[in-house]
Motif scaffolding. Structure first.
Motif, PDB file in Angstrom:
ATOM      1  N   THR A   1      48.947  27.631  38.620  1.00  0.00           N
ATOM      2  CA  THR A   1      48.343  27.890  39.914  1.00  0.00           C
ATOM      3  C   THR A   1      48.301  26.612  40.734  1.00  0.00           C
ATOM      4  O   THR A   1      48.367  25.516  40.190  1.00  0.00           O
ATOM      5  CB  THR A   1      46.938  28.522  39.767  1.00  0.00           C
TER       6      THR A   1
ATOM      7  N   ALA B   1      40.527  42.268  46.248  1.00  0.00           N
ATOM      8  CA  ALA B   1      40.222  40.874  45.907  1.00  0.00           C
ATOM      9  C   ALA B   1      41.358  39.968  46.322  1.00  0.00           C
ATOM     10  O   ALA B   1      42.428  40.433  46.713  1.00  0.00           O
ATOM     11  CB  ALA B   1      40.002  40.743  44.401  1.00  0.00           C
ATOM     12  N   GLY B   2      41.131  38.684  46.211  1.00  0.00           N
ATOM     13  CA  GLY B   2      42.185  37.696  46.407  1.00  0.00           C
ATOM     14  C   GLY B   2      42.070  36.920  47.690  1.00  0.00           C
ATOM     15  O   GLY B   2      42.666  35.855  47.831  1.00  0.00           O
ATOM     16  N   GLU B   3      41.325  37.426  48.647  1.00  0.00           N
ATOM     17  CA  GLU B   3      41.183  36.761  49.939  1.00  0.00           C
ATOM     18  C   GLU B   3      40.001  37.417  50.639  1.00  0.00           C
ATOM     19  O   GLU B   3      39.555  38.499  50.237  1.00  0.00           O
ATOM     20  CB  GLU B   3      42.452  36.947  50.764  1.00  0.00           C
TER      21      GLU B   3
ATOM     22  N   ASP C   1      34.654  44.855  47.100  1.00  0.00           N
ATOM     23  CA  ASP C   1      35.222  43.518  47.219  1.00  0.00           C
ATOM     24  C   ASP C   1      34.839  42.751  45.947  1.00  0.00           C
ATOM     25  O   ASP C   1      33.736  42.932  45.423  1.00  0.00           O
ATOM     26  CB  ASP C   1      34.584  42.866  48.456  1.00  0.00           C
TER      27      ASP C   1
ATOM     28  N   TYR D   1      35.298  38.735  44.042  1.00  0.00           N
ATOM     29  CA  TYR D   1      35.760  37.367  44.255  1.00  0.00           C
ATOM     30  C   TYR D   1      35.972  36.668  42.916  1.00  0.00           C
ATOM     31  O   TYR D   1      35.075  36.684  42.069  1.00  0.00           O
ATOM     32  CB  TYR D   1      34.721  36.614  45.090  1.00  0.00           C
TER      33      TYR D   1
ATOM     34  N   ARG E   1      38.445  27.645  51.551  1.00  0.00           N
ATOM     35  CA  ARG E   1      38.589  26.623  50.522  1.00  0.00           C
ATOM     36  C   ARG E   1      38.125  25.249  51.009  1.00  0.00           C
ATOM     37  O   ARG E   1      38.249  24.918  52.168  1.00  0.00           O
ATOM     38  CB  ARG E   1      40.061  26.513  50.109  1.00  0.00           C
TER      39      ARG E   1
ATOM     40  N   ARG F   1      48.216  32.536  46.535  1.00  0.00           N
ATOM     41  CA  ARG F   1      47.605  31.207  46.569  1.00  0.00           C
ATOM     42  C   ARG F   1      48.691  30.140  46.552  1.00  0.00           C
ATOM     43  O   ARG F   1      49.508  30.093  45.642  1.00  0.00           O
ATOM     44  CB  ARG F   1      46.701  31.101  45.354  1.00  0.00           C
TER      45      ARG F   1
HETATM   46  O1  PRX Z   1      39.565  31.152  47.885  1.00  0.00           O
HETATM   47  C1  PRX Z   1      39.236  32.189  46.998  1.00  0.00           C
HETATM   48  C2  PRX Z   1      40.143  33.370  47.262  1.00  0.00           C
HETATM   49  O2  PRX Z   1      41.257  33.218  46.400  1.00  0.00           O
HETATM   50  C3  PRX Z   1      41.073  32.064  45.549  1.00  0.00           C
HETATM   51  C4  PRX Z   1      41.614  32.327  44.176  1.00  0.00           C
HETATM   52  O3  PRX Z   1      42.945  32.777  44.247  1.00  0.00           O
HETATM   53  P1  PRX Z   1      43.735  33.115  42.920  1.00  0.00           P
HETATM   54  O4  PRX Z   1      43.630  31.977  41.982  1.00  0.00           O
HETATM   55  O5  PRX Z   1      45.076  33.568  43.332  1.00  0.00           O
HETATM   56  O6  PRX Z   1      42.941  34.306  42.256  1.00  0.00           O
HETATM   57  C5  PRX Z   1      42.809  35.554  42.854  1.00  0.00           C
HETATM   58  C6  PRX Z   1      42.001  36.457  41.973  1.00  0.00           C
HETATM   59  C7  PRX Z   1      41.536  37.700  42.692  1.00  0.00           C
HETATM   60  C8  PRX Z   1      39.594  31.822  45.578  1.00  0.00           C
HETATM   61  O7  PRX Z   1      39.279  30.488  45.232  1.00  0.00           O
HETATM   62  N1  PRX Z   1      39.493  34.659  46.967  1.00  0.00           N
HETATM   63  C9  PRX Z   1      39.662  35.434  45.876  1.00  0.00           C
HETATM   64  N2  PRX Z   1      38.957  36.566  45.983  1.00  0.00           N
HETATM   65  C10 PRX Z   1      38.277  36.510  47.166  1.00  0.00           C
HETATM   66  C11 PRX Z   1      38.619  35.279  47.784  1.00  0.00           C
HETATM   67  N3  PRX Z   1      38.088  34.917  48.969  1.00  0.00           N
HETATM   68  C12 PRX Z   1      37.223  35.756  49.551  1.00  0.00           C
HETATM   69  N4  PRX Z   1      36.865  36.951  49.031  1.00  0.00           N
HETATM   70  C13 PRX Z   1      37.368  37.372  47.837  1.00  0.00           C
HETATM   71  N5  PRX Z   1      37.023  38.549  47.335  1.00  0.00           N
END
Ligand code: PRX
Length: 637
Positions: A250, A372-374, A394, A396, A504, A515
Motif C-alpha cells: 500500500t 467504504a474506502g473514501e 458507511d 471506515y 489524510r 489509494r
Molecule cells: O483516508 C481513509 C480512506 O481510505 C484510507 C484507507 O484506504 P485503503 O488502505 O485503500 O483501505 C480501504 C479500506 C476500505 C483511509 O485512511 N477511507 C477509507 N474508508 C473511508 C475513508 N474515508 C472516509 N470514509 C470512509 N468510510
C-alpha cells in the motif's frame, strides 16, 4: 485526559465495545470460538514488545480450512464462489466442494513448482476464479501471497517483485475493461526484466484473449497442469496463528510502497467477528463486494470474510454500468445477494445514469449496502438510500487494519446512522481523535488525528514486510509523547460519539477509492527527460472523490505554446500509464517555473491543493517565493 465521549447506546453495542477495550484478552478469547482451531492457543495476546502484538500465540489453524474445508459437511453442495463477468460474458458457480477441489489442484501446482510454507507467491491477475483459487491455495499450504492490483503497470509490479521476492508468480494473459482487452503478460515480462529478483516459475492462466510468448522453462500453463492434477489431494498445512498469511502493498508518504503483513489466526477471527457483528453475514446466503482482489476489500470481503462465514461470494469482472446501470442489481436479484459492499465512487457513477435501473430488479434479498474506502458525502448517501430503500452503512478502515475501525454495527443492535459519518468505534479498536501537539483526546467537534491505542486488535498488520523499524517509525511515531498508531486521517468526534473523517494528514490521495501515493506519481513523472521537478496533489472531484493533478517545472526554460504543452502533457501521462498504470495517471499536468516551497525546501503540497480547490492556502510566512502560488493559480486557467 480529555472528555470521554461515547455513542449513547446503553445496549448491546456499548457492552460489547466496552468489554473489548477493558478486557481485550477475554473478549478475543471468546471470539476465537467463531473459527476452527487445530490446536488451541496458549496465550490470547503477547504484547510484551509494543507496538507489536502477537494474537493467539501457540494456536494452530488455517485460513483456507476455515474458508472452505470447514463448510464441506453442511454446505458442500451450496454455492461458494459465483463468478460473473460482463467482460467475457461468463457466469459460473462453484460449490464449496468444487472450490475445495479447485483449490487443492492449484495448491498441487504450486507444490509442483517447489513452493513451500513461507515462500512468497505473487498474484497479478484479473477478476477470474483462478485468482481466488491461487489465493486460497497459498493459504492452504502456508505460502505467503502478495496480490498486486491488475491495474498496476510494470514499474509498480517490479518494485513489489523485488520486495516480496516471490518464488512463483501467478498471472493471466489479459484482463478486460469495458470490453477492451488489457494485456497483462507483456507488462509482467517487462516487470520481471526490470526486477533484480527473478521468480523460478510463472503460472499462466491463458484466457485466449491475446497471443503471447511463453518463456521456455519458466512459464507453466494452468490448464495443462489442471488436467494433470485434476484429482490432487493436498492436505491443509496447519500454521501457527502468528505465521504470515499475506503481504499487501500500500502507498504511503515515501515513493516505496509498504508491504502490509498479516497473520493467520488473528485475521481469521477478526474477519469472522466482523461478518457477524458488522456485515450481518449468514451462512448459506450471498455476499457481493464490488472491489478487486488487488485491494484490501477484495482480500477481506471478496475472498476470505464471506467464505469464512460460510457465505457464497460474488466475484464480478466488469463495470457497474455495462451492459447497463442495472447490472449490480440484476446480480443481487439473480443470486439473492444479502449483503452488498461497494465504494462511494461507484454510487456517484450510478447517480449519473437513469434511476429506473435501480427499481427494475427484485432487491428483496438485500439487507444493506455497505460503502467504504473514501468519504461518503451526504447527497450520495441519501440518493442511494432512497433509490434502493435499504440501509446504507458507511464503514471506515485501511489496508493496515484489514477490517473496519469505525462503523454502525447493525449485527449487534439496530444503531442509528448519521449522515456523513462512518459511525462509532468498532469493538477492539480503542480509537480516538488526538491533538496533533499533545497526543491528548480532542474536545467534541475539534479536529485532530484519528489514532488507535495499542495493542491493535486481531487482524491488523503485524509489521511492514521485512522492515520492523519502518513499521514502528511510520505508524507509531507521529506523537512525541507516547506511542499511538496513527491512521494518518484527520477527524472529529461529535457529542454523540460519532466520528467524521476529514481527509489524510499525509501525501496519500484517494482516487475513486484507490489509494495512491503522490510521491510515487511524482517519481514516475520525474523520469520523463523533459521534467526537472514536479509536485502532485489530490484535488477534489465530483465523481472520483479526488484526482491527481501535477505541476511540473521543465528542464528547458523555453516557454511552450498551447499545442506543445498538450503534447508534453500527453507524453507525461503515457509515462505514468506505462510505469504505474492508468489508475495513477494525473487528470492534468500543468507547467510552471517555480513550485511553492518552504525556505528549507519542503514542498507545500497542502497549499497547492488548497489553491487548486479554491480555498485559502493558510499561513504563508514560511514560503520561499510568494509568487509560486500565483503561478499555480494562473497555470490552471
Ligand atoms: O483516508 C481513509 C480512506 O481510505 C484510507 C484507507 O484506504 P485503503 O488502505 O485503500 O483501505 C480501504 C479500506 C476500505 C483511509 O485512511 N477511507 C477509507 N474508508 C473511508 C475513508 N474515508 C472516509 N470514509 C470512509 N468510510
Amino acid at each position: 485526559m480529555g472528555e470521554q465521549i461515547k455513542y449513547q447506546s446503553r445496549g448491546a453495542y456499548q457492552d460489547l465495545y466496552d468489554e473489548s477495550i477493558r478486557n481485550p484478552k477475554g473478549f478475543w478469547a471468546r471470539q476465537a470460538d467463531l473459527i476452527h482451531w487445530h490446536k488451541p492457543f496458549d496465550k490470547v495476546l503477547d504484547d510484551s514488545k509494543p507496538p507489536f502484538a502477537a494474537w493467539y500465540v501457540g494456536g494452530q489453524t488455517n485460513l483456507c480450512y476455515n474458508a472452505v474445508d470447514r463448510h464441506l459437511d453442511q454446505l458442500g453442495d451450496k454455492p461458494a464462489l459465483i463468478y460473473v463477468s460482463t467482460e467475457v460474458d461468463q457466469e459460473k458457480t462453484y460449490t464449496f466442494r468444487q472450490l475445495h477441489q479447485e483449490v487443492q489442484i492449484a495448491a498441487a501446482m504450486l507444490q509442483k513448482m517447489g513452493v513451500k510454507k513461507g515462500d512468497r507467491v505473487l498474484i497479478y491477475m484479473p477478476m477470474i476464479p483462478e485468482a481466488t483459487f491461487a489465493m486460497l491455495a497459498c493459504a492452504r499450504i502456508g505460502a505467503i501471497h502478495s496480490v498486486v492490483f491488475g491495474g498496476f503497470a510494470s514499474h509498480s509490479l517490479a518494485s513489489r517483485i523485488d520486495d516480496a521476492k516471490p518464488k512463483v508468480i501467478v498471472s493471466a494473459d489479459a484482463g478486460s475493461r469495458a470490453g477492451k482487452v488489457v494485456a497483462y503478460k507483456p507488462l509482467l515480462d517487462e516487470a520481471i526484466n526490470k526486477a533484480n529478483h527473478k521468480p523460478d516459475n510463472v503460472l499462466m492462466v491463458n484466457r485466449g484473449l491475446i497471443a503471447f510468448d511463453q518463456v521456455h522453462g519458466r512459464d507453466q500453463d494452468y490448464t495443462t497442469l489442471r488436467k494433470e492434477l485434476a484429482n490432487a489431494k493436498v492436505p491443509v498445512t496447519w500454521l501457527q496463528a502468528t505465521d504470515t498469511s499475506y503481504i499487501l502493498y500500500t502507498s504511503g508518504t515515501t515513493g516505496k510502497p509498504k508491504g502490509v503483513q498479516r497473520d493467520v489466526g488473528g485475521y481469521t477471527v477478526a474477519l469472522a467477528a466482523s461478518m457477524k457483528y458488522i456485515f450481518m453475514g449468514e451462512a448459506g446466503k450471498t455476499f457481493f463486494a464490488t472491489s478487486d482482489i488487488g485491494w484490501v476489500v477484495g482480500h477481506s470481503y471478496i475472498v476470505y470474510g464471506p467464505l469464512v462465514a460460510g457465505m457464497a461470494t460474488v466475484m464480478y469482472e466488469g463495470l457497474p454500468i455495462r451492459p447497463d446501470a442495472g447490472i449490480w442489481w440484476k446480480i443481487v436479484q439473480d443470486y439473492k445477494v444479502s449483503v452488498l459492499f461497494s465504494a462511494p465512487t461507484a454510487v456517484r457513477v450510478l447517480k449519473k445514469q437513469d434511476p429506473a435501473y435501480l427499481s427494475k430488479y427484485d432487491l428483496s434479498s438485500l439487507k444493506a449496502l455497505f460503502l467504504a474506502g473514501e468519504p461518503l458525502d451526504e447527497t450520495t448517501s441519501q440518493w442511494i438510500s432512497s433509490a434502493i430503500g435499504k440501509p446504507i452503512v458507511d464503514n471506515y478502515w485501511q489496508t493496515e487494519t484489514g477490517w473496519p475501525i469505525l462503523a454502525v454495527q447493525r449485527g449487534i443492535e439496530e444503531m442509528p446512522g448519521k449522515l456523513g459519518s462512518p459511525g462509532v468505534p468498532v469493538f477492539g479498536f480503542n480509537v480516538n481523535v488526538l491533538s496533533e501537539d499533545t497526543a491528548q483526546p480532542c474536545k467534541v467537534n475539534e479536529k485532530g488525528v484519528v489514532a488507535i491505542e495499542g495493542p491493535l486488535p486481531p487482524g491488523c498488520m503485524q509489521t511492514v514486510w521485512g522492515d520492523d523499524e519502518r513499521f514502528v517509525k511510520t505508524y507509531w511515531s507521529s506523537f512525541k509523547t507516547r506511542q499511538v498508531y496513527s491512521t494518518f486521517d484527520w477527524g472529529i468526534r461529535d457529542e454523540d460519539g460519532y466520528f467524521f473523517i476529514l481527509g489524510r494528514t499525509d501525501d496519500v490521495i484517494n482516487v475513486a477509492g484507490h489509494r495512491l501515493g503522490t510521491r510515487e506519481i511524482e517519481e514516475s513523472i520525474s523520469s520523463h527527460s523533459a521534467v526537472a521537478e514536479v509536485a502532485v496533489v489530490g484535488v477534489a472531484d465530483q465523481v472520483k472523490g479526488q484526482v491527481a493533478v501535477a505541476f511540473a517545472i521543465l528542464k528547458s526554460m523555453d516557454a511552450l505554446d498551447a499545442a506543445q504543452s498538450k503534447t508534453l502533457e500527453a507524453e507525461i501521462m503515457k509515462v505514468v500509464d506505462g510505469q504505474l498504470g492508468a489508475v495513477a495517471r494525473p487528470a492534468r499536468v500543468y507547467f510552471v517555473n517555480v513550485l511553492p516551497k518552504t525556505r528549507s525546501g519542503k514542498l507545500l503540497r497542502r497549499s497547492i491543493q488548497a489553491v487548486c480547490e479554491g480555498r485559502d492556502p493558510g499561513d504563508m510566512t514560511t514560503i520561499e517565493d510568494p509568487t509560486a502560488l500565483e503561478q499555480i493559480k494562473a497555470s490552471m486557467n
